[in-house]
Every structure is written in C-alpha cells, then in structure tokens.
Design an enzyme around this catalytic site. Structure first.
Site, PDB file in Angstrom:
ATOM      1  N   ASN A 194       0.803  -1.123  -0.067  1.00 44.75           N
ATOM      2  CA  ASN A 194       0.019   0.084  -0.177  1.00 44.75           C
ATOM      3  C   ASN A 194       0.938   1.255   0.130  1.00 44.75           C
ATOM      4  OD1 ASN A 194      -2.444  -1.637   0.100  1.00 44.75           O
ATOM      5  ND2 ASN A 194      -1.924  -1.848   2.273  1.00 44.75           N
ATOM      6  N   ARG A 195       2.050   1.214  -0.366  1.00 44.41           N
ATOM      7  CA  ARG A 195       3.010   2.360  -0.719  1.00 44.41           C
ATOM      8  C   ARG A 195       3.273   3.042   0.719  1.00 44.41           C
ATOM      9  NH1 ARG A 195       3.107  -0.359  -4.913  1.00 44.41           N
ATOM     10  NH2 ARG A 195       2.774   0.682  -6.827  1.00 44.41           N
TER      11      ARG A 195
END
Ligand SMILES: Cc1cc2nc3c(=O)[nH]c(=O)nc-3n(C[C@H](O)[C@H](O)[C@H](O)COP(=O)(O)O)c2cc1C
Length: 216
Positions: A194-195
């Site tokens: 999710n970065r």
C-alpha cells in the site's frame, strides 16, 4: 493499441511486508549498506553492484548513467571509468555527485550524495590488473563517449594491441582509473504494501551520523 498508461497501471505490484525497523539499523550507514548489498548478492539480484551516478555539467545540467560499484576503500565508494569521459570532466568540474542502487527483487533502494575524486593510483592499478585482458585492452582503445564510425574502428585497434601486448603485461593507461566517493548523506528505502514504505536517512553532522525516519 492499448494506452501506455493502462499498460503501466496493470504492472502495479505490492511490495510485501518486509519491515525496516529503526532498532535494526546499523549506526554507521556503511554497515547498513554492506548488509543490504550482501542480501542482494545472496538472493542473486540482477547486477547487484550496478548504481546510477548523477553528475552536473558546467552548464548546470544533471546527467546520470550506471556504473559498477567495485570496492569500499576507507568507507568510500569506488567505481572505475575513463578520466577523459564526460562524467569525469563533470566530476573534475563539480565533485558533487549523487547515486542510487535499486534491488527490485527485494524492493530496496539506497540513495546517496557525496563528493567524488580520483581514487589513488594503487586502487586503480589493483583493479585494472585484476581485469581480464579483453577489458584492459578495451579501456586502452576507447575514447569513452566520443563519436565513432563503426565497431570496426574499436575491434581493429584491439586486434593491433593484442599483437603488440602478446605475452606482455598490460599497464593501466593514465587516462583510466578509479573514482572514490565520500558520502555525506544516505537514504534507505524498503518498499512495503500500500505504498507505506519504510525510509530512513543518515546525515553526517559534526562527524556523527544522524538517523531520521522519512515519510514514504
Ligand atoms: C549496468 C551498467 C554498468 C556500467 N558500468 C560502467 C562502469 O563501471 N564504468 C564506466 O565507465 N561505464 C559503465 N557503464 C557505461 C556507462 O553507463 C556510460 O554509458 C559510460 O560510462 C559513458 O558515460 P559518460 O558519457 O557520462 O561519461 C555501465 C553501464 C551499465 C548499463
């Protein structure tokens, strides 16, 4: 034809949940670098010692290219190149450089900034003498980054030198050798799902490394 942005969107990957924890970081960034490089080598990452190096021209234009990291000497990063190449001229004119390693297989990037100079003749000779003869001859014949008419030009010169140096030691030419980068800033990036990546910087302040966590 599919839009390039759609093709690229389909490449999106998650990076896993390998954590980079502040408590596991080495106090000295060189040790952290060695740890990550070792792991990249162990997992057989592709060209684990390839690093992009950026220099600045005398017109203030940034330029980047890959080189191979070859050694650590007194905690400085060593690579080898032609001393009359564009990158060399840029370094002699402005020694500030930045560089980056990327190991996609383990979702890790290391970025650094530092000051670059010629490595000692001993470091350059040691490496040149360790190269296969083909690499030594190509270092001699290439005026790196100059325009040429065709491969023949280089291949003919190498063939001539092979005769000239038959059964003889090949000495490192004066216009080829090592560069040494003293690093004053490091950044370690561990890609995460999710970065929400983990990032830590090391800045050299009064001869001490200050570690700070950075937003992904
Ligand atoms: C993976 C990789 C490793 C490279 N390693 C070196 C190197 O160690 N030394 C070098 O002079 N060029 C190396 N090159 C070529 C450089 O990227 C570049 O084309 C060349 O040095 C000329 O750069 P310049 O015109 O900016 O001086 C490498 C290229 C690649 C793709």
């Amino acid at each position: 034809m599919e839009k390039i942005s759609s093709t690229l969107a389909s490449l999106r990957k998650e990076y896993g949940n390998k954590e980079l924890d502040v408590n596991e970081l080495s106090e000295n960034p060189i040790n952290q670098f060695k740890k990550w490089l070792d792991e990249a080598i162990k997992i057989e990452a592709n060209e684990p010692n390839a690093m992009a190096i950026s220099t600045v021209t005398d017109e203030n234009k940034p330029r980047s290219r890959y080189v191979l990291f070859k050694d650590l000497v007194e905690e400085e990063i060593i690579f080898h190149s032609h001393y009359e190449s564009p990158k060399a001229k840029e370094i002699f004119n402005n020694p500030n450089v930045s560089g980056v390693f990327y190991w996609p297989e383990i979702h890790r990037q290391i970025r650094f900034e530092g000051v670059c100079k010629k490595a000692s003749p001993e470091v350059s000779d040691d490496y040149f003498n360790s190269r296969p003869r083909g690499g030594q001859l190509s270092a001699i014949v290439s005026n790196q980054s100059q325009k040429i008419q065709g491969r023949d030009e280089i291949e003919e010169k190498i063939a001539e030198l092979e005769i000239k140096y038959k059964n003889k030691e090949i000495k490192r030419p004066d216009n080829w050798g090592g560069f040494s980068i003293k690093i004053v800033y490091w950044e370690f990036w561990q890609g995460r799902d999710n970065r929400t990546h983990d990032r830590f910087s090391y800045s050299l302040l009064d001869n001490e490394w200050k570690i700070e966590r950075l937003s992904p």
